[in-house]
Scaffold this active site. Structure first.
Site: not given
Ligand code: PSJ
Ligand code: MN
Length: 289
Positions: A150, A244
């Site tokens: 990520e 998210e």
């Molecule tokens: O965008 C994120 C953190 O800001 C992530 O996707 C998740 O919140 C993190 O990996 C915890 O799962």
């Molecule tokens: Mn994220």
């Protein structure tokens, strides 16, 4: 394209049980539930088997997210910590596979959120992160799992902040099951252009998170969703789009995400559900799928 939601929208702790949310997200019309893998090693095989079956019965796909702790950091300068990280990932991936999960995303290559009270060694952390991911990639591949790195904003991590840095990192790892993951919340801080960032990731894009600039559900803010949708179509993205949102204060989730005010406007659970459902309809319309 399949659409999902991270169950942490409704919870305050990464340790919260995710099983009960499978039926809820199915009822709301989602294709995917993303679960936190942080505590998956505490689930019994019987628990995991029930969750896997419930997902199957409800036509729900599971994906996993994780922010590894500092003591399990694959890029730590301390080799004992790197070793602990590897052992943690092997156990975690083994359990993740028991849920038929094919995608895990997050700061797999590092830890999260980063403690910036200590000096930062970006180059060293990056080099060790590339090696750490390289060394667990085949283990994940044997379980049919893609590792999605990520791209996070500067306040949460220093190793990979832009799509271009994500692509370079993934190319240095050089494993077909290691991919780039983008998140509109982080892109809004770091990228000059949403469309260009998505096109830069192109075929290497393995997972996609959505959220507004303040992490409200998609459709309530000012992310250029049309531009995002055009770019995803352009690169022929067929993977998961997982919203998210984080809108409630409190707990470890509230503090890790820095939620210091109620962004839900006092929503009760029914209103939270309705907002998620509306955001799903919005996302399907504007992003496709
Ligand atoms: O965008 C994120 C953190 O800001 C992530 O996707 C998740 O919140 C993190 O990996 C915890 O799962
Ligand atoms: Mn994220």
């Amino acid at each position: 394209m399949k659409h999902g939601i991270y169950y942490s929208y409704w919870e305050k702790e990464w340790s919260a049980k995710f099983g009960p949310y499978v039926e809820k997200v199915a009822r709301l019309g989602f294709d995917i539930i993303e679960v936190a893998a942080h505590h998956i090693n505490e689930y019994s095989d019987a628990d995991l088997a029930i969750i896997r079956q419930t997902a199957k019965d409800n036509n729900i796909i599971l994906t996993a997210g994780i922010g590894p702790s500092k003591t399990r950091n694959l890029s730590s300068p301390d080799s004992a910590v790197r070793q602990a990280g590897r052992a943690f990932f092997e156990q975690t991936l083994t359990n993740v596979a028991k849920l038929d999960i094919k995608t895990i995303g997050g700061a797999l290559h590092s830890y999260w959120p980063v403690d910036y009270s200590k000096p930062v060694d970006k180059e060293g952390d990056r080099a060790r992160g590339v090696e750490g991911i390289h060394d667990i990639a085949d283990f994940a591949s044997d379980l049919g799992i893609n590792l999605c790195i990520e791209v996070l904003n500067r306040f949460e991590n220093h190793v990979v902040n832009t799509a271009a840095e994500g692509v370079a990192f993934v190319k240095d790892v050089g494993k077909p099951n290691v991919k780039v993951m983008l998140d509109t919340f982080h892109m809004n801080i770091e990228e000059d252009s949403f469309g260009e960032a998505i096109r830069t990731a192109g075929p290497l894009l393995g997972h996609f998170h959505t959220g507004e600039s303040n992490r409200r559900v998609p459709g309530k803010g000012r992310i250029p969703w049309h531009e995002v949708g055009l770019a995803l179509r352009d690169i022929k993205y067929t993977g998961a789009v997982v919203m998210e949102p984080f809108v409630k204060t409190g707990g470890t989730i509230g503090s890790d995400i820095r939620v210091w005010r109620d962004l839900s406007e006092g929503a009760d659970e029914a209103k939270m559900d309705e907002d998620a459902k509306n955001a799903l309809a919005f996302s399907r319309f504007v992003l496709g799928g």
